[in-house]
Design a protein around this motif. Sequence first.
Motif, short mmCIF file in Angstrom:
data_model
loop_
_atom_site.label_atom_id
_atom_site.label_comp_id
_atom_site.label_asym_id
_atom_site.label_seq_id
_atom_site.Cartn_x
_atom_site.Cartn_y
_atom_site.Cartn_z
N THR A 100 -102.91 -7.45 -49.67
CA THR A 100 -102.06 -6.97 -50.76
C THR A 100 -102.84 -6.07 -51.70
O THR A 100 -103.98 -6.39 -52.07
CB THR A 100 -101.49 -8.16 -51.57
OG1 THR A 100 -100.88 -9.09 -50.70
CG2 THR A 100 -100.48 -7.67 -52.60
N ARG A 101 -102.24 -4.95 -52.07
CA ARG A 101 -102.82 -4.11 -53.12
C ARG A 101 -102.38 -4.67 -54.47
O ARG A 101 -101.21 -4.65 -54.81
CB ARG A 101 -102.36 -2.66 -52.97
CG ARG A 101 -102.93 -1.75 -54.04
CD ARG A 101 -102.25 -0.39 -54.02
NE ARG A 101 -102.68 0.41 -52.91
CZ ARG A 101 -102.09 1.55 -52.54
NH1 ARG A 101 -101.03 1.98 -53.19
NH2 ARG A 101 -102.53 2.25 -51.51
N GLU B 166 -108.81 1.01 -56.38
CA GLU B 166 -107.90 0.03 -55.81
C GLU B 166 -108.54 -1.36 -55.84
O GLU B 166 -109.75 -1.50 -55.67
CB GLU B 166 -107.60 0.35 -54.34
CG GLU B 166 -106.57 1.42 -54.09
CD GLU B 166 -106.28 1.57 -52.61
OE1 GLU B 166 -105.13 1.31 -52.22
OE2 GLU B 166 -107.19 1.92 -51.84
N TYR C 46 -103.92 -3.81 -57.56
CA TYR C 46 -104.08 -2.82 -58.63
C TYR C 46 -104.41 -1.47 -58.01
O TYR C 46 -105.14 -1.39 -57.00
CB TYR C 46 -105.21 -3.24 -59.57
CG TYR C 46 -105.50 -2.27 -60.70
CD1 TYR C 46 -104.87 -2.38 -61.93
CD2 TYR C 46 -106.41 -1.22 -60.52
CE1 TYR C 46 -105.12 -1.48 -62.96
CE2 TYR C 46 -106.68 -0.33 -61.55
CZ TYR C 46 -106.03 -0.46 -62.77
OH TYR C 46 -106.29 0.43 -63.78
N ALA C 47 -103.86 -0.42 -58.58
CA ALA C 47 -104.18 0.94 -58.13
C ALA C 47 -104.11 1.89 -59.31
O ALA C 47 -103.21 1.78 -60.16
CB ALA C 47 -103.22 1.39 -57.04
N ASP C 48 -105.08 2.81 -59.36
CA ASP C 48 -105.10 3.81 -60.43
C ASP C 48 -105.66 5.11 -59.87
O ASP C 48 -106.58 5.11 -59.04
CB ASP C 48 -105.96 3.34 -61.61
CG ASP C 48 -106.02 4.37 -62.72
OD1 ASP C 48 -104.99 4.57 -63.39
OD2 ASP C 48 -107.09 4.99 -62.89
N ASP C 49 -105.12 6.23 -60.32
CA ASP C 49 -105.50 7.53 -59.77
C ASP C 49 -106.78 8.09 -60.39
O ASP C 49 -107.15 9.24 -60.15
CB ASP C 49 -104.36 8.54 -59.94
CG ASP C 49 -103.96 8.75 -61.41
OD1 ASP C 49 -104.67 8.24 -62.32
OD2 ASP C 49 -102.93 9.41 -61.65
N VAL D 161 -100.42 5.23 -55.24
CA VAL D 161 -99.41 5.24 -56.28
C VAL D 161 -99.88 4.27 -57.36
O VAL D 161 -100.22 3.12 -57.04
CB VAL D 161 -98.03 4.82 -55.74
CG1 VAL D 161 -97.01 4.77 -56.88
CG2 VAL D 161 -97.57 5.76 -54.64
N ASN D 162 -99.93 4.72 -58.59
CA ASN D 162 -100.41 3.86 -59.66
C ASN D 162 -99.64 2.54 -59.70
O ASN D 162 -98.41 2.51 -59.67
CB ASN D 162 -100.28 4.56 -61.01
CG ASN D 162 -101.38 5.59 -61.23
OD1 ASN D 162 -102.36 5.63 -60.50
ND2 ASN D 162 -101.21 6.42 -62.25
N SER D 163 -100.39 1.46 -59.74
CA SER D 163 -99.81 0.13 -59.83
C SER D 163 -100.72 -0.69 -60.74
O SER D 163 -101.71 -1.26 -60.29
CB SER D 163 -99.71 -0.53 -58.45
OG SER D 163 -99.20 -1.84 -58.55
N HIS D 164 -100.40 -0.70 -62.03
CA HIS D 164 -101.27 -1.31 -63.01
C HIS D 164 -100.89 -2.76 -63.29
O HIS D 164 -99.77 -3.19 -63.02
CB HIS D 164 -101.24 -0.51 -64.31
CG HIS D 164 -101.83 0.86 -64.18
ND1 HIS D 164 -101.55 1.88 -65.06
CD2 HIS D 164 -102.70 1.38 -63.27
CE1 HIS D 164 -102.22 2.97 -64.69
NE2 HIS D 164 -102.92 2.69 -63.61
N LEU D 165 -101.85 -3.49 -63.85
CA LEU D 165 -101.63 -4.86 -64.27
C LEU D 165 -101.44 -4.89 -65.79
O LEU D 165 -101.85 -3.97 -66.49
CB LEU D 165 -102.83 -5.72 -63.88
CG LEU D 165 -103.00 -6.00 -62.38
CD1 LEU D 165 -104.38 -6.60 -62.10
CD2 LEU D 165 -101.90 -6.93 -61.87
#
Length: 357
Positions: free
Chosen positions: A319-320, A304, A322-325, A35-39
């Motif tokens: 801990t995750r 990730e 950052y995440a991007d598809d 799941v996208n989780s951006h900074l």
Amino acid sequence: MGKLVIAIVVAALSVLFGERMVNFRKRFLASNELVNSHLPNCVALKNLGEYSGSEDITIVGNGRAFISTGLEYPGIPVTDGTGKIFSLDMQDPRMKPVELRMPRNFDLESFNPHGISVYTDETDDTVYLFVVNHPQHKSQIELFRFVEDDLSLVHVKTITHELLYSVNDIVALGVDTFYATNDHYFTHEFLKGFVELLLAQPWSNVVYYSPEEVKVVSEGYYIANGINVSPDKGHIYVADMLVHEVHVLERKEDNGLVPVKAVAVGSLCDNIEVQPDTGDLWLGCHPNGLKLFMFDPKNPPGSEVIRVQNIHSDEPLVTRVYADDGQVIMGSSVAATYGGKLLIGSVFHKALCCDLE
């Protein structure tokens, strides 16, 4: 004929190693949902190019980052440029990497940089850069001396050895000593890039190198990838990519390594960077290995960044961050932090700089 041979080999392997191959596919595909989780304030670093890659990044104490670009490696998309090393001053608000000038007596045409590590000689503050190089897809270590005044590298020597046959990453411990990971057992491209992955055997290892002694110090990994050292130099960390784990190993007086534990990180993690003040591990990871190696721009591999805190405790915190598809950055391979900012590098795509808060 070539396709027929491959089909026969795959069929034979399926019969002999059916269950193992199923487990391999599960591991390689990874099971975690992305799941996208951006900074905040993520921007692409200038000068590196959109598809030049930034496979490894390391930052020294004064905030100077070194970046390896242009990796060509079996099984991954080809980058746009030739191999280069860049430097980035993290204290400069422009955040603009500068290509380091290479020596004239060095073979730039075959330069194919992979993992890197920096060692600073405390006696005179000389900075040495160790670079894993794959000319003609071989493995050797290039040792450079960094000259800050004119942002250049002086080539000191090339290190080769029969035990350094498929080197992925390196961590320097002295002017000419280091640990390195061999990510494969075979050296033939088809065997290492296809057959070995299907067999999924724990044939990967870690090697200690010094001018006086070279030896295998840890083995039994499926794909030994990133490697680094704790701030007190007492432990070595190794990412076993295929099984989604980071191994903690204690260093002995003879430079041997003794397993302490393996920490599950939930992704196919690549390079490891260690935050000097906290000892936290920062990992660039691949949430889906198949997408990385079967590259499709319409369905790109994601990225990730995983942080491991208190890794020596009974309950490390994973801990995750950052995440991007894959729409922003594809195939993240490294993450390094300095001064509240996070650099994210990739195997064949761009590099990002983000604010951590």
